[in-house]
Design a protein around this motif. Structure first.
Motif, PDB file in Angstrom:
ATOM      1  N   ILE A   9       0.833  -1.204   0.000  1.00 13.19           N
ATOM      2  CA  ILE A   9       0.000   0.000   0.000  1.00 13.19           C
ATOM      3  C   ILE A   9       0.863   1.247   0.000  1.00 13.19           C
ATOM      4  CG2 ILE A   9      -1.607   1.356   1.431  1.00 13.19           C
ATOM      5  CD1 ILE A   9      -2.853  -1.370   2.284  1.00 13.19           C
ATOM      6  N   ASP A  13       2.161   2.313  -3.314  1.00  7.31           N
ATOM      7  CA  ASP A  13       1.182   2.877  -4.250  1.00  7.31           C
ATOM      8  C   ASP A  13       0.701   4.277  -3.878  1.00  7.31           C
ATOM      9  OD1 ASP A  13       1.145   0.923  -6.123  1.00  7.31           O
ATOM     10  OD2 ASP A  13      -0.767   0.037  -5.543  1.00  7.31           O
ATOM     11  N   LEU A  14       0.990   4.724  -2.659  1.00  7.49           N
ATOM     12  CA  LEU A  14       0.450   6.010  -2.209  1.00  7.49           C
ATOM     13  C   LEU A  14       0.826   7.149  -3.141  1.00  7.49           C
ATOM     14  CD1 LEU A  14       0.973   5.804   1.669  1.00  7.49           C
ATOM     15  CD2 LEU A  14      -1.139   5.426   0.376  1.00  7.49           C
ATOM     16  N   THR A  63      -0.752   7.566  -6.609  1.00 14.83           N
ATOM     17  CA  THR A  63      -2.168   7.933  -6.642  1.00 14.83           C
ATOM     18  C   THR A  63      -2.309   9.401  -7.007  1.00 14.83           C
ATOM     19  OG1 THR A  63      -2.551   6.340  -4.861  1.00 14.83           O
ATOM     20  CG2 THR A  63      -4.322   7.925  -5.325  1.00 14.83           C
ATOM     21  N   LEU A  90      -5.316   8.624   3.004  1.00 18.53           N
ATOM     22  CA  LEU A  90      -5.331   7.566   1.990  1.00 18.53           C
ATOM     23  C   LEU A  90      -4.709   6.293   2.551  1.00 18.53           C
ATOM     24  CD1 LEU A  90      -5.790   6.763  -1.029  1.00 18.53           C
ATOM     25  CD2 LEU A  90      -3.500   7.650  -1.484  1.00 18.53           C
ATOM     26  N   ARG A  91      -3.557   6.449   3.203  1.00 15.72           N
ATOM     27  CA  ARG A  91      -2.865   5.297   3.791  1.00 15.72           C
ATOM     28  C   ARG A  91      -3.719   4.650   4.875  1.00 15.72           C
ATOM     29  NH1 ARG A  91       0.383   4.046   8.146  1.00 15.72           N
ATOM     30  NH2 ARG A  91       2.150   2.634   7.712  1.00 15.72           N
ATOM     31  N   LEU A 136      -6.828   2.707   3.379  1.00 12.92           N
ATOM     32  CA  LEU A 136      -6.451   1.507   2.637  1.00 12.92           C
ATOM     33  C   LEU A 136      -5.979   0.400   3.571  1.00 12.92           C
ATOM     34  CD1 LEU A 136      -4.616   3.097  -0.435  1.00 12.92           C
ATOM     35  CD2 LEU A 136      -6.797   1.847  -0.472  1.00 12.92           C
ATOM     36  N   TYR A 166      -5.845  -5.901  -0.645  1.00 11.19           N
ATOM     37  CA  TYR A 166      -5.532  -4.680  -1.400  1.00 11.19           C
ATOM     38  C   TYR A 166      -5.245  -5.034  -2.842  1.00 11.19           C
ATOM     39  CZ  TYR A 166      -3.319  -0.568  -3.262  1.00 11.19           C
ATOM     40  OH  TYR A 166      -3.029   0.515  -4.059  1.00 11.19           O
ATOM     41  N   GLN A 168      -4.459  -2.892  -6.701  1.00 14.32           N
ATOM     42  CA  GLN A 168      -4.271  -1.600  -7.374  1.00 14.32           C
ATOM     43  C   GLN A 168      -5.583  -1.179  -8.010  1.00 14.32           C
ATOM     44  OE1 GLN A 168      -0.942  -2.012 -10.056  1.00 14.32           O
ATOM     45  NE2 GLN A 168       0.495  -1.272  -8.529  1.00 14.32           N
ATOM     46  N   ASN A 210      -6.769   2.360  -4.491  1.00 20.11           N
ATOM     47  CA  ASN A 210      -6.196   3.654  -4.081  1.00 20.11           C
ATOM     48  C   ASN A 210      -6.867   4.813  -4.821  1.00 20.11           C
ATOM     49  OD1 ASN A 210      -4.857   2.387  -6.327  1.00 20.11           O
ATOM     50  ND2 ASN A 210      -3.245   3.928  -6.245  1.00 20.11           N
ATOM     51  N   TYR A 211      -7.260   4.599  -6.073  1.00 22.41           N
ATOM     52  CA  TYR A 211      -7.943   5.654  -6.826  1.00 22.41           C
ATOM     53  C   TYR A 211      -9.348   5.890  -6.275  1.00 22.41           C
ATOM     54  CZ  TYR A 211      -4.240   5.679 -10.330  1.00 22.41           C
ATOM     55  OH  TYR A 211      -3.032   5.807 -10.971  1.00 22.41           O
TER      56      TYR A 211
END
Length: 359
Positions: free
Chosen positions: A130, A133-134, A137, A156-157, A160, A172, A174, A177-178
């Motif tokens: 995660i 990927d932050l 985003t 966000l973190r 998620l 999780y 991909q 995150n969006y």
């Protein structure tokens, strides 16, 4: 010659920006792309601002209670569906999304669950995934820059991590995150976004984010059959050039048109998605394909097709979100949940298949 043409094009873009009163950063914090069509956008907004004013008056004036029941709850009705399809004012989206999705009921029935999930012991490898990927985003959004005031990276973190552990069957993937990123921009409250994610990912979407992506694969097969039934020439053409739906539409499904369509258009789609469920995804896909059928039929190879798919989600048609959403309901045959559920059952392989409840 190519350099001269590029310089000329860049010069024209600069002049368009100078002549437009539109900011290079939109109201949601997204930086507009270099090739953004300010002229088309300004023309659209001149009319759309009047529409927004009318919708705000309808939703917030004396008419708002008329779409709620005697307790003030937003029950299901033809009038509320019509209001949602015509657009929810952005200032009201947090409350309306929570109500029509059922997320507010989930939150009330599960007090302190978000806090508990956030403070629990977490799988370190999942947290690392995660965290990686932050910063991927919305890199073009000022609200997701680490050094920005009031950065939403921490929120966000948190969401998620809490969601992926609370819903371990989802974990999780991909794309999540969006979804969380957009919800944070609109709803802003972490706990509300957490429950909105539960309502959307668990209750509305059929296993799109499972480890084997079974729901996503199934729905792409469903879309393929719907295209065969409604746009047979296009279906044959896409098959002939090898334009598999796994290549052309995966981001449409996984991101629910976020980071695909212009932001206001995507939000209008989400208004309908929260109220009417996942059949809206098929309506949008079919409209995009139907309205661009002739362009796609002229593409003779896969590379040209892929470029066309990129262009069709950046056209003037999709910028006009009010007209676009209206057309996804006006120019297609009826698309019933029973049809989607039947096709899902047909195309599901192996694991359980999702039956969307009728409303």
């Amino acid at each position: 010659m190519a350099v001269a043409n590029n310089l000329s094009t860049n010069s024209q873009l600069v002049e368009k920006r100078k002549s437009s009163g539109t900011s290079e950063i939109d109201s949601y914090g997204f930086e507009r792309p270099e090739d953004f069509d300010y002229k088309t956008y300004d023309e659209f907004m001149r009319d759309y601002l009047r529409v927004l004013a009318q919708r705000c008056e309808r939703w917030s004036g004396t008419n708002y209670p008329s779409v709620a029941d005697k307790r003030g709850n937003l029950g299901r009705s033809a009038k509320l569906k019509r209001y949602v399809r015509k657009g929810i004012p952005n200032s009201m989206r947090p409350a309306i999304w929570m109500a029509i999705s059922g997320a507010d009921q989930l939150m009330k029935a599960n007090p302190n669950v978000y806090k508990t999930a956030l403070n629990a012991t977490h799988d370190s490898s999942l947290v690392d995934t995660i965290s990686t990927d932050l910063h991927r985003t919305f890199p073009d959004n000022i609200n997701f820059c680490s050094g920005a005031p009031h950065s939403k990276i921490t929120g966000l973190r948190n969401i998620l991590i809490a969601f992926s552990h609370y819903r371990s069957e989802v974990g999780y993937c991909q794309g999540l995150n969006y979804l969380v990123g957009i919800m944070l921009l609109i709803v802003k409250d972490e706990e509300k976004v957490f429950w909105l994610m539960n309502a959307l990912v668990v209750n509305t979407l059929p296993d799109y984010y499972s480890a084997d992506l079974s729901g996503l694969i199934t729905d792409q097969r469903v879309l393929a059959e719907l295209v065969e039934l409604r746009l047979p020439r296009l279906a044959q053409h896409l098959d002939r050039v090898g334009a598999a739906y796994e290549i052309t539409t995966t981001k449409w499904f996984i991101c629910l048109f976020v980071d695909v369509l212009p932001i206001e258009t995507a939000l209008r789609v989400w208004d309908c998605l929260f109220y009417e469920g996942s059949k809206i995804i098929f309506r949008v896909c079919l409209h995009l394909l139907a309205s661009n059928e002739q362009r796609l039929l002229q593409c003779r190879d896969l590379a040209t097709i892929l470029n066309c798919f990129k262009d069709l989600v950046r056209s003037a048609e999709v910028t006009d979100c009010h007209s676009f959403v209206s057309h996804i309901f006006d120019d297609l045959q009826t698309l019933k949940r029973a049809t989607i559920n039947r096709l899902r059952k047909k195309h599901r392989r192996g694991s359980r298949w999702f039956m969307e409840p009728s409303h």
